[in-house]
Design a protein around this motif. Structure first.
Motif, PDB file in Angstrom:
ATOM      1  N   LEU A 277       0.759  -1.196   0.071  1.00 50.72           N
ATOM      2  CA  LEU A 277      -0.066  -0.030   0.131  1.00 50.72           C
ATOM      3  C   LEU A 277       0.919   1.163   0.068  1.00 50.72           C
ATOM      4  N   ASN A 278       0.642   1.989  -1.032  1.00 46.53           N
ATOM      5  CA  ASN A 278       1.436   3.460  -0.923  1.00 46.53           C
ATOM      6  C   ASN A 278       0.411   4.577  -0.691  1.00 46.53           C
ATOM      7  N   PHE A 279       1.052   5.502   0.204  1.00 47.74           N
ATOM      8  CA  PHE A 279       0.338   6.733   0.554  1.00 47.74           C
ATOM      9  C   PHE A 279       1.220   7.719   0.307  1.00 47.74           C
ATOM     10  N   ALA A 280       0.502   8.752  -0.303  1.00 49.19           N
ATOM     11  CA  ALA A 280       1.310  10.177  -0.677  1.00 49.19           C
ATOM     12  C   ALA A 280       0.372  11.220  -0.802  1.00 49.19           C
TER      13      ALA A 280
ATOM     14  N   ALA B 166       1.057  15.350  11.772  1.00 46.78           N
ATOM     15  CA  ALA B 166       0.998  16.011  10.486  1.00 46.78           C
ATOM     16  C   ALA B 166       2.020  16.484   9.453  1.00 46.78           C
ATOM     17  N   LEU B 167       2.708  15.586   9.880  1.00 42.77           N
ATOM     18  CA  LEU B 167       4.235  16.001   9.236  1.00 42.77           C
ATOM     19  C   LEU B 167       4.473  14.832   8.031  1.00 42.77           C
ATOM     20  N   MET B 168       3.914  13.767   7.807  1.00 38.99           N
ATOM     21  CA  MET B 168       4.197  12.549   6.819  1.00 38.99           C
ATOM     22  C   MET B 168       3.695  13.058   5.470  1.00 38.99           C
ATOM     23  N   THR B 169       4.914  12.935   4.632  1.00 35.65           N
ATOM     24  CA  THR B 169       4.432  13.187   3.036  1.00 35.65           C
ATOM     25  C   THR B 169       4.228  11.876   2.436  1.00 35.65           C
ATOM     26  N   SER B 170       5.015  10.992   2.675  1.00 40.10           N
ATOM     27  CA  SER B 170       4.461   9.523   1.941  1.00 40.10           C
ATOM     28  C   SER B 170       4.717   8.436   2.981  1.00 40.10           C
ATOM     29  N   ALA B 171       3.986   7.128   2.790  1.00 38.20           N
ATOM     30  CA  ALA B 171       4.603   6.086   3.026  1.00 38.20           C
ATOM     31  C   ALA B 171       4.322   4.914   2.345  1.00 38.20           C
ATOM     32  N   ASN B 172       4.636   3.816   2.772  1.00 40.79           N
ATOM     33  CA  ASN B 172       4.542   2.398   2.039  1.00 40.79           C
ATOM     34  C   ASN B 172       4.650   1.435   3.020  1.00 40.79           C
ATOM     35  N   ILE B 173       3.538   0.588   2.980  1.00 37.31           N
ATOM     36  CA  ILE B 173       3.667  -0.721   3.793  1.00 37.31           C
ATOM     37  C   ILE B 173       3.515  -1.976   3.016  1.00 37.31           C
ATOM     38  N   THR B 174       4.537  -2.694   3.312  1.00 42.05           N
ATOM     39  CA  THR B 174       4.757  -4.212   2.391  1.00 42.05           C
ATOM     40  C   THR B 174       4.559  -5.321   3.271  1.00 42.05           C
ATOM     41  N   LEU B 175       3.536  -6.111   2.734  1.00 43.09           N
ATOM     42  CA  LEU B 175       3.308  -7.349   3.608  1.00 43.09           C
ATOM     43  C   LEU B 175       4.028  -8.563   2.486  1.00 43.09           C
ATOM     44  N   ASN B 176       4.764  -9.535   2.931  1.00 38.33           N
ATOM     45  CA  ASN B 176       5.349 -10.472   2.168  1.00 38.33           C
ATOM     46  C   ASN B 176       4.899 -11.864   2.843  1.00 38.33           C
ATOM     47  N   ASN B 177       4.152 -12.761   2.431  1.00 34.42           N
ATOM     48  CA  ASN B 177       3.936 -14.019   2.821  1.00 34.42           C
ATOM     49  C   ASN B 177       5.027 -15.134   2.546  1.00 34.42           C
ATOM     50  N   GLY B 178       6.064 -15.001   1.728  1.00 36.84           N
ATOM     51  CA  GLY B 178       6.971 -15.768   1.590  1.00 36.84           C
ATOM     52  C   GLY B 178       6.594 -17.216   0.912  1.00 36.84           C
TER      53      GLY B 178
ATOM     54  N   GLN C 121       5.856 -11.183   6.930  1.00 37.59           N
ATOM     55  CA  GLN C 121       6.793 -10.428   7.048  1.00 37.59           C
ATOM     56  C   GLN C 121       6.230  -8.870   6.654  1.00 37.59           C
ATOM     57  N   VAL C 122       6.151  -7.807   7.456  1.00 39.07           N
ATOM     58  CA  VAL C 122       5.786  -6.618   7.199  1.00 39.07           C
ATOM     59  C   VAL C 122       6.607  -5.583   7.359  1.00 39.07           C
ATOM     60  N   THR C 123       6.971  -4.674   6.432  1.00 35.14           N
ATOM     61  CA  THR C 123       7.989  -3.647   6.440  1.00 35.14           C
ATOM     62  C   THR C 123       7.405  -2.344   5.849  1.00 35.14           C
ATOM     63  N   GLY C 124       8.206  -1.379   5.981  1.00 36.93           N
ATOM     64  CA  GLY C 124       7.706  -0.294   5.308  1.00 36.93           C
ATOM     65  C   GLY C 124       8.411   1.121   5.360  1.00 36.93           C
ATOM     66  N   THR C 125       8.191   1.997   5.007  1.00 41.84           N
ATOM     67  CA  THR C 125       8.836   3.266   5.261  1.00 41.84           C
ATOM     68  C   THR C 125       8.062   4.479   5.340  1.00 41.84           C
ATOM     69  N   ILE C 126       8.074   5.356   6.332  1.00 37.64           N
ATOM     70  CA  ILE C 126       7.489   6.534   6.525  1.00 37.64           C
ATOM     71  C   ILE C 126       8.444   7.663   6.071  1.00 37.64           C
ATOM     72  N   SER C 127       8.192   8.755   5.249  1.00 37.34           N
ATOM     73  CA  SER C 127       8.723   9.866   4.994  1.00 37.34           C
ATOM     74  C   SER C 127       7.843  11.216   5.647  1.00 37.34           C
TER      75      SER C 127
END
Length: 305
Positions: A130-133, A189-201, A222-228
């Motif tokens: 999921l990608n948020f921007a 109220a500072l986030m500009t974007s984020a992504n959340i990745t789920l991997n079932n392997g 496995q759930v990983t991601g990044t927030i900007s």
């Protein structure tokens, strides 16, 4: 001569009861999409024979399967079956948590202008992103693996019913302007974007005597991601440096309906604000999510009508 057009393409699905077996009288549900590439796979084994004339021998065909991505804008109830499939759970009181289920689907890609039809069976949602921007609709990507795939110049089964789908308009896309971000229990109220990745392997499992997958595996989620986010102070960087546990919740809305993706336990694995502009700097914070005993999950999705 007619060439196949993307504007006359359709992808649809139906849940399976038995891996790789399409229900006898299926009613397929069409998926709204931005792109898809569901396709067959075929491994090739190198021919090890050394020829005296220095020529190469052709490789030998091996195992067959199917794979592909479905990409589209998140819209209310448009991808609920795929979201639950990715999490391995079921919707209960409008909440789905990651679980141990492994639902599979039969998926048909249809090219209506040239009457080309492909069906993948035993399709499993092996991953989801999921990608948020800011200023953009929320994007969803579903990574599929499957047991088999076959092409036909006619509908694969005469009992396939006409697919139906809810329309997608600018009004029912999940949008960032209506979103709320909660980090560590506090609204930010500072986030500009984020992504959340789920991997079932997951993997396709093959046995001797058949080139079709006998089963699909399922590994640890496995759930990983990044927030900007705009860099205001050292608070977020300190969370990374201290190794402190935090949490993250991102709500997306179309003004009426909502999805809230919750990661009840996360730990940041980095924190940096590269200087590549004379303007405002953004802090990049990658993270991993883990199990939280209170929430009894690693990730949950809540839908609100």
């Amino acid at each position: 001569m007619a060439f196949t057009q993307g504007s006359r393409s359709r992808i649809s699905f139906i849940a399976e009861t038995t891996l790789g077996v399409t229900p006898a009288t299926p009613v397929f549900q069409a998926i709204n999409f931005q792109s898809f590439d569901l396709a067959p796979t075929l491994t090739m084994s190198e021919n090890p024979v050394i020829r005296s004339d220095r020529n190469s021998s052709l490789p030998t065909p091996g195992n067959q399967g199917s794979t592909g991505q479905i990409v589209g804008p998140l819209h209310y109830q448009g991808y609920d079956s795929l979201i639950a499939g990715a999490l391995g759970g079921t919707w209960t009181a409008n909440v789905v948590k990651n679980g141990v289920l492994k639902p599979t689907f039969s998926m048909e890609r249809a090219h209506l202008d040239t009457a080309q039809y492909g069906i993948g069976r035993g399709m499993y949602v092996n991953g989801m992103t999921l990608n948020f921007a800011a200023g953009e609709p929320v994007g969803a990507t579903f990574n599929m693996i499957g047991k088999s795939f076959a092409w036909s110049s006619a509908e694969p089964q005469v009992s396939f019913a006409t697919s139906t789908t809810d329309p997608v308009s600018a009004n029912n896309l999940m949008r960032s302007a209506s979103g709320v971000v909660t980090e560590g229990g506090q609204t930010i109220a500072l986030m500009t974007s984020a992504n959340i990745t789920l991997n079932n392997g997951g993997e396709q499992l093959y046995v001797y005597g058949s080139n079709s997958a006998a089963e699909l595996s399922q590994s640890t989620v496995q759930v990983t991601g990044t927030i900007s986010l705009y860099w205001e102070n050292k608070t977020m960087i300190q969370k990374f440096l201290s190794g402190a546990q935090s949490s993250l919740s991102i709500k997306a809305s179309n003004g009426t309906n909502e999805y809230t993706i919750t990661l009840p336990a996360i730990r940041y694995t980095g924190g940096n604000a590269p200087v590549s502009t004379a303007g405002a700097l953004t802090l990049e914070m990658p993270f991993v999510a883990g199990y939280d005993a209170t929430a009894d999950c690693t990730i949950s999705v809540t839908r609100t009508a």
